[in-house]
Design an enzyme around this catalytic site. Structure first.
Site, PDB file in Angstrom:
ATOM      1  N   ARG A 123      62.243  70.324  16.869  1.00 50.56           N
ATOM      2  CA  ARG A 123      61.136  70.785  17.826  1.00 50.56           C
ATOM      3  C   ARG A 123      60.096  69.431  17.879  1.00 50.56           C
ATOM      4  NH1 ARG A 123      62.413  75.193  15.376  1.00 50.56           N
ATOM      5  NH2 ARG A 123      63.673  76.650  16.906  1.00 50.56           N
ATOM      6  N   LYS A 145      54.833  60.709  28.507  1.00 52.22           N
ATOM      7  CA  LYS A 145      56.150  61.231  29.597  1.00 52.22           C
ATOM      8  C   LYS A 145      57.340  60.772  28.871  1.00 52.22           C
ATOM      9  CE  LYS A 145      53.874  62.360  34.012  1.00 52.22           C
ATOM     10  NZ  LYS A 145      53.884  61.983  35.277  1.00 52.22           N
ATOM     11  N   GLU A 187      52.991  47.478  38.877  1.00 50.96           N
ATOM     12  CA  GLU A 187      52.271  48.881  38.208  1.00 50.96           C
ATOM     13  C   GLU A 187      50.926  48.508  37.642  1.00 50.96           C
ATOM     14  OE1 GLU A 187      53.354  51.849  38.555  1.00 50.96           O
ATOM     15  OE2 GLU A 187      55.493  51.860  38.747  1.00 50.96           O
ATOM     16  N   LYS A 229      44.685  53.557  32.057  1.00 54.15           N
ATOM     17  CA  LYS A 229      45.723  54.638  32.103  1.00 54.15           C
ATOM     18  C   LYS A 229      45.664  55.677  31.117  1.00 54.15           C
ATOM     19  CE  LYS A 229      50.570  56.037  31.946  1.00 54.15           C
ATOM     20  NZ  LYS A 229      51.742  56.115  32.280  1.00 54.15           N
ATOM     21  N   GLU A 239      48.961  66.233  33.876  1.00 54.67           N
ATOM     22  CA  GLU A 239      48.979  66.185  35.327  1.00 54.67           C
ATOM     23  C   GLU A 239      48.672  67.293  35.822  1.00 54.67           C
ATOM     24  OE1 GLU A 239      51.877  63.134  36.563  1.00 54.67           O
ATOM     25  OE2 GLU A 239      51.891  64.192  38.386  1.00 54.67           O
ATOM     26  N   ARG A 243      45.841  62.829  37.014  1.00 56.34           N
ATOM     27  CA  ARG A 243      47.003  62.057  36.717  1.00 56.34           C
ATOM     28  C   ARG A 243      47.892  61.795  37.835  1.00 56.34           C
ATOM     29  NH1 ARG A 243      50.628  61.850  31.108  1.00 56.34           N
ATOM     30  NH2 ARG A 243      51.765  60.066  31.459  1.00 56.34           N
ATOM     31  N   ASN A 247      50.632  58.178  41.063  1.00 53.19           N
ATOM     32  CA  ASN A 247      51.740  57.969  42.086  1.00 53.19           C
ATOM     33  C   ASN A 247      51.456  57.267  43.144  1.00 53.19           C
ATOM     34  OD1 ASN A 247      53.866  59.612  40.219  1.00 53.19           O
ATOM     35  ND2 ASN A 247      52.534  61.152  40.681  1.00 53.19           N
ATOM     36  N   HIS A 250      54.349  55.826  45.470  1.00 51.75           N
ATOM     37  CA  HIS A 250      55.642  56.020  44.858  1.00 51.75           C
ATOM     38  C   HIS A 250      56.379  57.223  45.661  1.00 51.75           C
ATOM     39  CE1 HIS A 250      54.241  54.392  40.991  1.00 51.75           C
ATOM     40  NE2 HIS A 250      55.319  54.914  40.271  1.00 51.75           N
ATOM     41  N   HIS A 254      59.993  55.559  45.810  1.00 55.03           N
ATOM     42  CA  HIS A 254      61.019  56.302  45.683  1.00 55.03           C
ATOM     43  C   HIS A 254      62.109  56.481  46.819  1.00 55.03           C
ATOM     44  CE1 HIS A 254      59.010  58.280  42.158  1.00 55.03           C
ATOM     45  NE2 HIS A 254      59.636  57.365  41.672  1.00 55.03           N
ATOM     46  N   HIS A 267      62.201  49.343  40.515  1.00 56.65           N
ATOM     47  CA  HIS A 267      61.300  50.660  40.774  1.00 56.65           C
ATOM     48  C   HIS A 267      59.889  49.743  41.243  1.00 56.65           C
ATOM     49  CE1 HIS A 267      58.951  53.802  40.268  1.00 56.65           C
ATOM     50  NE2 HIS A 267      58.106  53.426  39.343  1.00 56.65           N
TER      51      HIS A 267
HETATM   52  P1  NAD Z   1      64.396  48.925  31.450  1.00 54.86           P
HETATM   53  O1  NAD Z   1      64.112  49.664  30.416  1.00 54.86           O
HETATM   54  O2  NAD Z   1      65.915  49.193  32.306  1.00 54.86           O
HETATM   55  O3  NAD Z   1      64.448  47.432  31.443  1.00 54.86           O
HETATM   56  C1  NAD Z   1      64.620  46.406  32.349  1.00 54.86           C
HETATM   57  C2  NAD Z   1      65.756  45.455  31.927  1.00 54.86           C
HETATM   58  O4  NAD Z   1      65.198  44.502  30.930  1.00 54.86           O
HETATM   59  C3  NAD Z   1      67.088  45.955  31.222  1.00 54.86           C
HETATM   60  O5  NAD Z   1      68.027  45.283  31.738  1.00 54.86           O
HETATM   61  C4  NAD Z   1      66.505  45.776  29.735  1.00 54.86           C
HETATM   62  O6  NAD Z   1      67.535  45.561  29.015  1.00 54.86           O
HETATM   63  C5  NAD Z   1      65.941  44.258  29.958  1.00 54.86           C
HETATM   64  N1  NAD Z   1      64.968  44.063  28.647  1.00 54.86           N
HETATM   65  C6  NAD Z   1      64.058  44.761  28.108  1.00 54.86           C
HETATM   66  N2  NAD Z   1      63.205  44.067  27.520  1.00 54.86           N
HETATM   67  C7  NAD Z   1      63.796  42.840  27.496  1.00 54.86           C
HETATM   68  C8  NAD Z   1      63.165  41.567  26.974  1.00 54.86           C
HETATM   69  N3  NAD Z   1      61.838  41.546  26.072  1.00 54.86           N
HETATM   70  N4  NAD Z   1      63.924  40.433  27.144  1.00 54.86           N
HETATM   71  C9  NAD Z   1      64.975  40.426  28.081  1.00 54.86           C
HETATM   72  N5  NAD Z   1      65.311  41.490  28.800  1.00 54.86           N
HETATM   73  C10 NAD Z   1      64.710  42.691  28.337  1.00 54.86           C
HETATM   74  O7  NAD Z   1      63.526  49.151  32.871  1.00 54.86           O
HETATM   75  P2  NAD Z   1      61.915  49.316  32.633  1.00 54.86           P
HETATM   76  O8  NAD Z   1      61.310  48.857  34.090  1.00 54.86           O
HETATM   77  O9  NAD Z   1      61.359  48.753  31.374  1.00 54.86           O
HETATM   78  O10 NAD Z   1      61.913  51.105  32.719  1.00 54.86           O
HETATM   79  C11 NAD Z   1      62.140  51.814  33.643  1.00 54.86           C
HETATM   80  C12 NAD Z   1      62.502  53.322  33.443  1.00 54.86           C
HETATM   81  O11 NAD Z   1      60.905  53.808  32.759  1.00 54.86           O
HETATM   82  C13 NAD Z   1      62.827  54.041  34.245  1.00 54.86           C
HETATM   83  O12 NAD Z   1      63.778  55.039  33.471  1.00 54.86           O
HETATM   84  C14 NAD Z   1      61.635  55.109  34.607  1.00 54.86           C
HETATM   85  O13 NAD Z   1      61.887  56.327  34.886  1.00 54.86           O
HETATM   86  C15 NAD Z   1      60.823  54.845  33.463  1.00 54.86           C
HETATM   87  N6  NAD Z   1      59.401  54.988  33.488  1.00 54.86           N
HETATM   88  C16 NAD Z   1      58.848  55.945  32.644  1.00 54.86           C
HETATM   89  C17 NAD Z   1      57.220  56.349  32.716  1.00 54.86           C
HETATM   90  C18 NAD Z   1      56.805  57.472  31.684  1.00 54.86           C
HETATM   91  O14 NAD Z   1      55.497  57.592  31.992  1.00 54.86           O
HETATM   92  N7  NAD Z   1      57.458  57.510  30.676  1.00 54.86           N
HETATM   93  C19 NAD Z   1      56.769  55.432  33.673  1.00 54.86           C
HETATM   94  C20 NAD Z   1      57.299  54.639  34.242  1.00 54.86           C
HETATM   95  C21 NAD Z   1      58.707  54.507  34.207  1.00 54.86           C
HETATM   96 MG    MG Z   2      56.038  54.112  38.397  1.00 54.42          MG
END
Ligand code: NAD
Ligand code: MG
Length: 364
Positions: A123, A145, A187, A229, A239, A243, A247, A250, A254, A267
Protein backbone atom coordinates in the site's frame (compact mmCIF):
# COMPACT_ATOMS: atom_id res chain seq x y z
CA UNK A 1 27.83 24.32 -12.62
CA UNK A 2 29.50 21.29 -11.04
CA UNK A 3 28.58 18.29 -8.94
CA UNK A 4 28.91 20.16 -5.68
CA UNK A 5 26.40 22.87 -6.50
CA UNK A 6 23.14 21.47 -7.76
CA UNK A 7 20.05 23.60 -7.81
CA UNK A 8 17.50 22.44 -5.22
CA UNK A 9 13.80 23.04 -5.65
CA UNK A 10 11.43 21.93 -2.93
CA UNK A 11 8.02 20.56 -3.75
CA UNK A 12 6.09 21.71 -0.70
CA UNK A 13 3.40 19.22 0.29
CA UNK A 14 3.54 19.04 4.06
CA UNK A 15 4.73 15.64 5.24
CA UNK A 16 5.10 14.55 1.61
CA UNK A 17 7.46 17.40 0.66
CA UNK A 18 10.59 16.51 -1.28
CA UNK A 19 13.59 18.05 -2.98
CA UNK A 20 14.30 18.11 -6.71
CA UNK A 21 18.04 18.29 -7.29
CA UNK A 22 19.20 19.45 -10.70
CA UNK A 23 22.85 19.43 -11.71
CA UNK A 24 25.83 17.56 -13.07
CA UNK A 25 27.22 14.35 -11.63
CA UNK A 26 24.28 13.76 -9.31
CA UNK A 27 23.92 10.02 -9.95
CA UNK A 28 27.43 9.64 -8.55
CA UNK A 29 26.76 11.99 -5.63
CA UNK A 30 25.79 9.06 -3.44
CA UNK A 31 26.14 10.88 -0.15
CA UNK A 32 23.33 13.19 -1.23
CA UNK A 33 20.63 10.73 -2.32
CA UNK A 34 21.54 7.77 -0.16
CA UNK A 35 20.20 9.67 2.86
CA UNK A 36 16.73 9.26 1.32
CA UNK A 37 16.83 5.47 1.68
CA UNK A 38 15.38 4.43 5.01
CA UNK A 39 15.66 0.65 5.01
CA UNK A 40 17.90 -2.15 3.85
CA UNK A 41 16.11 -2.92 0.57
CA UNK A 42 16.22 -1.14 -2.76
CA UNK A 43 14.97 -2.09 -6.21
CA UNK A 44 16.27 -0.14 -9.19
CA UNK A 45 13.81 -0.12 -12.08
CA UNK A 46 15.29 0.91 -15.42
CA UNK A 47 15.22 -0.23 -19.03
CA UNK A 48 17.49 -2.00 -21.48
CA UNK A 49 18.65 1.28 -23.06
CA UNK A 50 19.37 3.29 -19.92
CA UNK A 51 20.75 0.60 -17.61
CA UNK A 52 23.90 -0.14 -19.67
CA UNK A 53 24.68 3.60 -19.62
CA UNK A 54 23.92 4.59 -16.04
CA UNK A 55 23.02 1.72 -13.73
CA UNK A 56 26.61 1.27 -12.56
CA UNK A 57 26.79 4.86 -11.25
CA UNK A 58 23.71 4.22 -9.14
CA UNK A 59 24.77 0.72 -8.09
CA UNK A 60 27.95 2.06 -6.50
CA UNK A 61 25.78 4.08 -4.15
CA UNK A 62 23.85 1.01 -3.00
CA UNK A 63 26.84 -0.76 -1.54
CA UNK A 64 25.98 -2.68 1.61
CA UNK A 65 22.23 -2.82 0.93
CA UNK A 66 20.08 -5.73 -0.25
CA UNK A 67 19.26 -4.52 -3.71
CA UNK A 68 18.52 -5.74 -7.20
CA UNK A 69 17.42 -4.31 -10.49
CA UNK A 70 14.53 -4.90 -12.84
CA UNK A 71 14.86 -3.86 -16.49
CA UNK A 72 11.95 -3.14 -18.79
CA UNK A 73 12.23 -3.49 -22.53
CA UNK A 74 12.35 -0.06 -24.14
CA UNK A 75 9.13 1.63 -25.21
CA UNK A 76 5.72 2.92 -24.20
CA UNK A 77 4.17 -0.52 -24.86
CA UNK A 78 6.01 -1.83 -21.81
CA UNK A 79 4.29 0.58 -19.41
CA UNK A 80 1.89 -2.24 -18.67
CA UNK A 81 0.15 -3.99 -15.82
CA UNK A 82 2.08 -7.16 -16.64
CA UNK A 83 5.31 -5.32 -15.87
CA UNK A 84 3.96 -3.88 -12.62
CA UNK A 85 3.34 -7.45 -11.56
CA UNK A 86 6.93 -8.33 -12.46
CA UNK A 87 8.29 -5.38 -10.45
CA UNK A 88 6.19 -6.46 -7.48
CA UNK A 89 7.53 -10.00 -7.88
CA UNK A 90 11.05 -8.57 -7.84
CA UNK A 91 10.25 -6.75 -4.58
CA UNK A 92 8.90 -9.99 -3.15
CA UNK A 93 12.06 -11.73 -4.28
CA UNK A 94 14.13 -9.19 -2.38
CA UNK A 95 12.03 -9.73 0.72
CA UNK A 96 11.31 -6.00 0.61
CA UNK A 97 9.82 -4.59 3.80
CA UNK A 98 7.74 -1.43 4.25
CA UNK A 99 10.88 0.69 4.47
CA UNK A 100 12.16 -0.50 1.08
CA UNK A 101 12.79 2.01 -1.70
CA UNK A 102 12.15 1.77 -5.43
CA UNK A 103 14.55 3.78 -7.58
CA UNK A 104 13.29 4.78 -11.02
CA UNK A 105 16.22 5.27 -13.40
CA UNK A 106 15.04 6.30 -16.84
CA UNK A 107 12.51 8.35 -18.75
CA UNK A 108 8.83 8.86 -18.06
CA UNK A 109 7.89 5.30 -18.92
CA UNK A 110 10.18 3.90 -16.24
CA UNK A 111 9.24 6.61 -13.74
CA UNK A 112 5.48 6.17 -14.15
CA UNK A 113 5.64 2.39 -13.87
CA UNK A 114 8.17 2.25 -11.03
CA UNK A 115 6.25 4.90 -9.09
CA UNK A 116 2.99 3.05 -9.52
CA UNK A 117 4.62 -0.19 -8.40
CA UNK A 118 5.94 1.60 -5.30
CA UNK A 119 2.43 2.95 -4.64
CA UNK A 120 1.08 -0.61 -4.73
CA UNK A 121 3.68 -2.54 -2.77
CA UNK A 122 2.36 -2.92 0.78
CA UNK A 123 0.00 0.00 0.00
CA UNK A 124 2.83 2.40 -0.66
CA UNK A 125 6.57 2.54 -0.13
CA UNK A 126 9.20 5.15 -0.90
CA UNK A 127 10.50 5.79 -4.35
CA UNK A 128 13.16 8.04 -5.79
CA UNK A 129 12.99 9.45 -9.28
CA UNK A 130 16.23 9.52 -11.26
CA UNK A 131 14.98 10.95 -14.56
CA UNK A 132 17.25 10.56 -17.59
CA UNK A 133 15.19 12.28 -20.30
CA UNK A 134 14.55 15.99 -20.47
CA UNK A 135 10.82 15.29 -20.46
CA UNK A 136 11.09 13.25 -17.29
CA UNK A 137 13.23 15.92 -15.61
CA UNK A 138 10.87 18.79 -16.36
CA UNK A 139 7.58 16.98 -16.22
CA UNK A 140 6.89 13.36 -15.31
CA UNK A 141 9.27 12.96 -12.35
CA UNK A 142 7.73 15.90 -10.48
CA UNK A 143 4.21 15.94 -9.11
CA UNK A 144 3.43 12.36 -8.11
CA UNK A 145 1.31 11.15 -11.00
CA UNK A 146 2.15 7.48 -11.53
CA UNK A 147 0.49 4.81 -13.61
CA UNK A 148 0.40 2.44 -16.53
CA UNK A 149 -1.45 1.98 -19.82
CA UNK A 150 -4.27 -0.43 -20.60
CA UNK A 151 -5.13 -1.81 -24.04
CA UNK A 152 -8.14 0.55 -23.82
CA UNK A 153 -5.98 3.67 -23.47
CA UNK A 154 -2.93 5.46 -22.13
CA UNK A 155 -2.54 6.19 -18.41
CA UNK A 156 -5.96 4.78 -17.53
CA UNK A 157 -4.74 3.25 -14.28
CA UNK A 158 -2.69 5.09 -11.73
CA UNK A 159 -2.20 6.68 -8.36
CA UNK A 160 -0.95 9.91 -6.88
CA UNK A 161 2.23 8.88 -5.13
CA UNK A 162 4.90 11.50 -4.53
CA UNK A 163 8.58 10.52 -4.69
CA UNK A 164 10.94 11.03 -1.74
CA UNK A 165 13.37 12.90 -3.98
CA UNK A 166 14.09 13.67 -7.61
CA UNK A 167 17.70 13.35 -8.74
CA UNK A 168 18.02 15.05 -12.14
CA UNK A 169 21.59 14.47 -13.31
CA UNK A 170 21.93 16.53 -16.48
CA UNK A 171 25.03 14.58 -17.50
CA UNK A 172 22.65 11.81 -18.56
CA UNK A 173 21.20 14.09 -21.24
CA UNK A 174 24.42 13.82 -23.27
CA UNK A 175 23.29 10.43 -24.62
CA UNK A 176 19.67 11.42 -25.23
CA UNK A 177 18.69 11.45 -28.94
CA UNK A 178 18.11 14.99 -30.22
CA UNK A 179 14.48 14.33 -31.11
CA UNK A 180 13.75 13.22 -27.53
CA UNK A 181 15.61 16.26 -26.23
CA UNK A 182 13.50 18.63 -28.31
CA UNK A 183 10.31 16.88 -27.29
CA UNK A 184 11.28 17.66 -23.69
CA UNK A 185 11.79 21.31 -24.61
CA UNK A 186 8.16 21.46 -25.74
CA UNK A 187 7.07 20.73 -22.16
CA UNK A 188 9.42 23.48 -20.96
CA UNK A 189 7.86 26.00 -23.36
CA UNK A 190 4.44 24.83 -22.20
CA UNK A 191 5.11 25.78 -18.58
CA UNK A 192 6.20 29.26 -19.58
CA UNK A 193 3.27 29.67 -21.96
CA UNK A 194 0.77 28.76 -19.26
CA UNK A 195 1.90 30.88 -16.40
CA UNK A 196 5.31 32.51 -16.57
CA UNK A 197 5.80 35.23 -19.19
CA UNK A 198 9.27 36.27 -17.91
CA UNK A 199 10.36 32.65 -18.35
CA UNK A 200 8.95 32.68 -21.89
CA UNK A 201 11.01 35.79 -22.66
CA UNK A 202 14.05 34.07 -21.14
CA UNK A 203 13.47 31.07 -23.44
CA UNK A 204 13.29 33.39 -26.45
CA UNK A 205 16.58 34.99 -25.41
CA UNK A 206 18.26 31.61 -24.86
CA UNK A 207 16.68 29.63 -27.71
CA UNK A 208 19.97 29.30 -29.61
CA UNK A 209 21.82 28.07 -26.52
CA UNK A 210 19.04 25.60 -25.79
CA UNK A 211 18.96 24.35 -29.38
CA UNK A 212 22.74 23.83 -29.08
CA UNK A 213 22.19 21.93 -25.79
CA UNK A 214 24.38 24.30 -23.80
CA UNK A 215 24.69 22.83 -20.27
CA UNK A 216 24.09 25.99 -18.31
CA UNK A 217 21.09 27.02 -20.39
CA UNK A 218 19.62 23.52 -20.14
CA UNK A 219 20.08 23.38 -16.36
CA UNK A 220 18.48 26.81 -15.95
CA UNK A 221 15.54 25.89 -18.19
CA UNK A 222 14.95 22.69 -16.21
CA UNK A 223 15.10 24.55 -12.91
CA UNK A 224 12.67 27.23 -14.05
CA UNK A 225 10.17 24.72 -15.41
CA UNK A 226 10.40 22.55 -12.30
CA UNK A 227 9.95 25.61 -10.07
CA UNK A 228 6.83 26.53 -11.99
CA UNK A 229 5.39 23.00 -11.89
CA UNK A 230 6.27 22.56 -8.21
CA UNK A 231 4.22 25.67 -7.44
CA UNK A 232 1.22 24.38 -9.34
CA UNK A 233 1.44 20.96 -7.69
CA UNK A 234 1.80 22.48 -4.22
CA UNK A 235 -1.40 24.48 -4.78
CA UNK A 236 -3.38 21.69 -6.46
CA UNK A 237 -1.82 18.27 -5.89
CA UNK A 238 -4.70 16.14 -7.19
CA UNK A 239 -5.88 18.33 -10.08
CA UNK A 240 -9.07 19.79 -8.70
CA UNK A 241 -8.40 23.03 -10.59
CA UNK A 242 -5.22 24.84 -11.56
CA UNK A 243 -3.19 21.70 -12.32
CA UNK A 244 -5.41 21.07 -15.35
CA UNK A 245 -3.75 24.07 -17.00
CA UNK A 246 -0.67 21.88 -17.46
CA UNK A 247 -2.64 20.26 -20.28
CA UNK A 248 -2.20 23.26 -22.58
CA UNK A 249 -1.84 21.89 -26.11
CA UNK A 250 -2.62 18.36 -24.96
CA UNK A 251 -6.17 17.88 -26.31
CA UNK A 252 -5.02 18.82 -29.81
CA UNK A 253 -1.71 17.05 -29.16
CA UNK A 254 -3.21 13.74 -28.08
CA UNK A 255 -5.48 13.77 -31.13
CA UNK A 256 -2.44 14.33 -33.36
CA UNK A 257 -0.48 11.57 -31.61
CA UNK A 258 -3.37 9.14 -31.91
CA UNK A 259 -4.10 10.04 -35.54
CA UNK A 260 -0.46 9.26 -36.27
CA UNK A 261 -0.80 5.96 -34.39
CA UNK A 262 1.96 7.11 -32.02
CA UNK A 263 4.50 6.56 -34.80
CA UNK A 264 4.46 10.00 -36.41
CA UNK A 265 4.86 12.38 -33.47
CA UNK A 266 6.51 12.05 -30.08
CA UNK A 267 4.34 13.31 -27.24
CA UNK A 268 6.29 16.58 -26.94
CA UNK A 269 6.04 17.14 -30.68
CA UNK A 270 2.27 16.70 -30.52
CA UNK A 271 2.20 19.18 -27.64
CA UNK A 272 4.21 21.71 -29.67
CA UNK A 273 1.78 21.63 -32.59
CA UNK A 274 -1.13 21.38 -30.16
CA UNK A 275 -0.09 24.52 -28.26
CA UNK A 276 0.09 26.42 -31.50
CA UNK A 277 -3.40 25.25 -32.49
CA UNK A 278 -4.67 26.26 -29.04
CA UNK A 279 -3.11 29.70 -29.53
CA UNK A 280 -4.79 30.04 -32.93
CA UNK A 281 -8.13 28.98 -31.44
CA UNK A 282 -7.70 31.53 -28.64
CA UNK A 283 -7.10 34.15 -31.31
CA UNK A 284 -10.15 33.07 -33.30
CA UNK A 285 -12.33 33.26 -30.17
CA UNK A 286 -11.14 36.82 -29.59
CA UNK A 287 -9.33 35.90 -26.38
CA UNK A 288 -5.75 36.54 -27.45
CA UNK A 289 -3.65 38.57 -29.85
CA UNK A 290 -2.03 37.33 -33.06
CA UNK A 291 1.36 38.57 -31.80
CA UNK A 292 1.39 35.96 -29.06
CA UNK A 293 0.71 33.16 -31.54
CA UNK A 294 3.56 34.45 -33.68
CA UNK A 295 5.96 34.55 -30.72
CA UNK A 296 5.05 30.98 -29.78
CA UNK A 297 5.55 29.74 -33.33
CA UNK A 298 8.94 31.47 -33.63
CA UNK A 299 10.16 30.01 -30.35
CA UNK A 300 9.06 26.47 -31.25
CA UNK A 301 10.74 26.77 -34.65
CA UNK A 302 13.98 28.01 -33.11
CA UNK A 303 13.98 25.01 -30.79
CA UNK A 304 13.61 22.65 -33.75
CA UNK A 305 10.07 21.59 -32.91
CA UNK A 306 7.34 20.89 -35.48
CA UNK A 307 4.69 23.58 -35.93
CA UNK A 308 2.52 21.99 -38.62
CA UNK A 309 -0.08 19.25 -38.59
CA UNK A 310 1.56 16.21 -40.25
CA UNK A 311 0.54 15.55 -43.84
CA UNK A 312 -2.43 13.31 -44.46
CA UNK A 313 -4.37 14.05 -41.27
CA UNK A 314 -8.04 14.84 -41.46
CA UNK A 315 -9.78 17.65 -39.55
CA UNK A 316 -12.97 15.68 -38.87
CA UNK A 317 -11.00 12.72 -37.59
CA UNK A 318 -8.94 14.96 -35.29
CA UNK A 319 -12.09 16.58 -33.92
CA UNK A 320 -13.59 13.13 -33.28
CA UNK A 321 -10.48 12.19 -31.31
CA UNK A 322 -10.66 15.45 -29.34
CA UNK A 323 -14.21 14.58 -28.28
CA UNK A 324 -12.76 11.63 -26.33
CA UNK A 325 -10.62 13.84 -24.07
CA UNK A 326 -11.01 13.27 -20.33
CA UNK A 327 -11.50 16.99 -19.63
CA UNK A 328 -14.74 17.21 -21.62
CA UNK A 329 -18.07 17.35 -19.85
CA UNK A 330 -21.45 16.32 -21.21
CA UNK A 331 -20.66 16.51 -24.90
CA UNK A 332 -18.94 19.91 -24.78
CA UNK A 333 -15.28 20.46 -25.55
CA UNK A 334 -13.26 21.79 -22.65
CA UNK A 335 -9.89 23.14 -23.65
CA UNK A 336 -6.95 24.96 -22.16
CA UNK A 337 -6.62 28.24 -24.05
CA UNK A 338 -4.78 31.46 -23.31
CA UNK A 339 -5.41 35.19 -22.97
CA UNK A 340 -1.78 35.96 -23.58
CA UNK A 341 1.61 34.38 -23.04
CA UNK A 342 1.73 33.29 -19.41
CA UNK A 343 -2.02 33.50 -18.91
CA UNK A 344 -3.75 30.22 -19.72
CA UNK A 345 -7.24 29.29 -18.64
CA UNK A 346 -9.75 26.46 -18.85
CA UNK A 347 -12.53 27.19 -21.29
CA UNK A 348 -15.66 25.05 -21.37
CA UNK A 349 -18.33 24.81 -24.05
CA UNK A 350 -16.03 25.58 -26.96
CA UNK A 351 -17.99 25.42 -30.22
CA UNK A 352 -16.85 22.54 -32.39
CA UNK A 353 -17.21 24.68 -35.51
CA UNK A 354 -14.46 26.97 -34.23
CA UNK A 355 -12.15 24.05 -33.49
CA UNK A 356 -12.86 22.62 -36.90
CA UNK A 357 -12.08 25.94 -38.56
CA UNK A 358 -8.68 26.05 -36.86
CA UNK A 359 -7.96 22.47 -37.92
CA UNK A 360 -9.04 23.11 -41.53
CA UNK A 361 -6.85 26.19 -41.70
CA UNK A 362 -3.87 24.23 -40.35
CA UNK A 363 -4.34 21.41 -42.82
CA UNK A 364 -5.13 23.49 -45.93
P1 NAD B 1 10.64 7.32 -22.46
O1 NAD B 1 10.69 6.98 -21.05
O2 NAD B 1 10.09 6.31 -23.41
O3 NAD B 1 12.11 7.72 -22.94
C1 NAD B 1 12.32 8.11 -24.28
C2 NAD B 1 13.44 7.29 -24.94
O4 NAD B 1 14.71 7.74 -24.46
C3 NAD B 1 13.38 5.81 -24.62
O5 NAD B 1 13.76 5.09 -25.77
C4 NAD B 1 14.42 5.66 -23.52
O6 NAD B 1 14.95 4.36 -23.42
C5 NAD B 1 15.46 6.64 -23.96
N1 NAD B 1 16.33 7.19 -22.94
C6 NAD B 1 15.99 7.58 -21.69
N2 NAD B 1 17.01 8.20 -21.10
C7 NAD B 1 18.05 8.17 -21.97
C8 NAD B 1 19.38 8.68 -21.92
N3 NAD B 1 19.83 9.38 -20.90
N4 NAD B 1 20.18 8.44 -23.00
C9 NAD B 1 19.70 7.78 -24.08
N5 NAD B 1 18.45 7.33 -24.19
C10 NAD B 1 17.63 7.53 -23.14
O7 NAD B 1 9.81 8.66 -22.74
P2 NAD B 1 9.71 10.03 -21.93
O8 NAD B 1 9.45 11.05 -22.97
O9 NAD B 1 10.83 10.22 -20.99
O10 NAD B 1 8.39 9.82 -21.06
C11 NAD B 1 7.14 9.56 -21.66
C12 NAD B 1 6.22 8.91 -20.66
O11 NAD B 1 6.05 9.80 -19.58
C13 NAD B 1 4.84 8.59 -21.18
O12 NAD B 1 4.49 7.31 -20.77
C14 NAD B 1 3.95 9.61 -20.51
O13 NAD B 1 2.65 9.15 -20.29
C15 NAD B 1 4.67 9.85 -19.23
N6 NAD B 1 4.42 11.15 -18.60
C16 NAD B 1 4.04 11.16 -17.30
C17 NAD B 1 3.83 12.35 -16.66
C18 NAD B 1 3.48 12.36 -15.20
O14 NAD B 1 3.13 13.40 -14.66
N7 NAD B 1 3.61 11.24 -14.54
C19 NAD B 1 3.98 13.56 -17.33
C20 NAD B 1 4.38 13.53 -18.66
C21 NAD B 1 4.59 12.31 -19.29
MG1 MG C 1 2.65 16.18 -21.53
Amino acid sequence: MNASSPTTIDVTLGARSYPVWIGRGLLGDHARWRTMLRGRHALVVSNTTVAPLYLERVAQGLDGLDWSSFLLDDGEAHKSFANVERVLAALAGLGATRDACVIALGGGVVGDLAGFSAACWMRGIDFIQMPTTLLAMVDSSVGGKTGVNLPAGKNLVGAFHQPRAVVADIDTLTTLPVREYRAGLAEVVKGAAIGDEPFFAWLEAHADALAARDDDAVAEAIARKVRYKAGVVARDETEQGERALLNLGHTFGHALETAGRYATLLHGEGVAVGMLLAARLSERLGMAAADDTARLQRLLEKLGLPVAVPAGMDAQQLLALMRLDKKNTAGKLRLILWRSIGEAEIVGGVAEAQVLAVLHEAIA
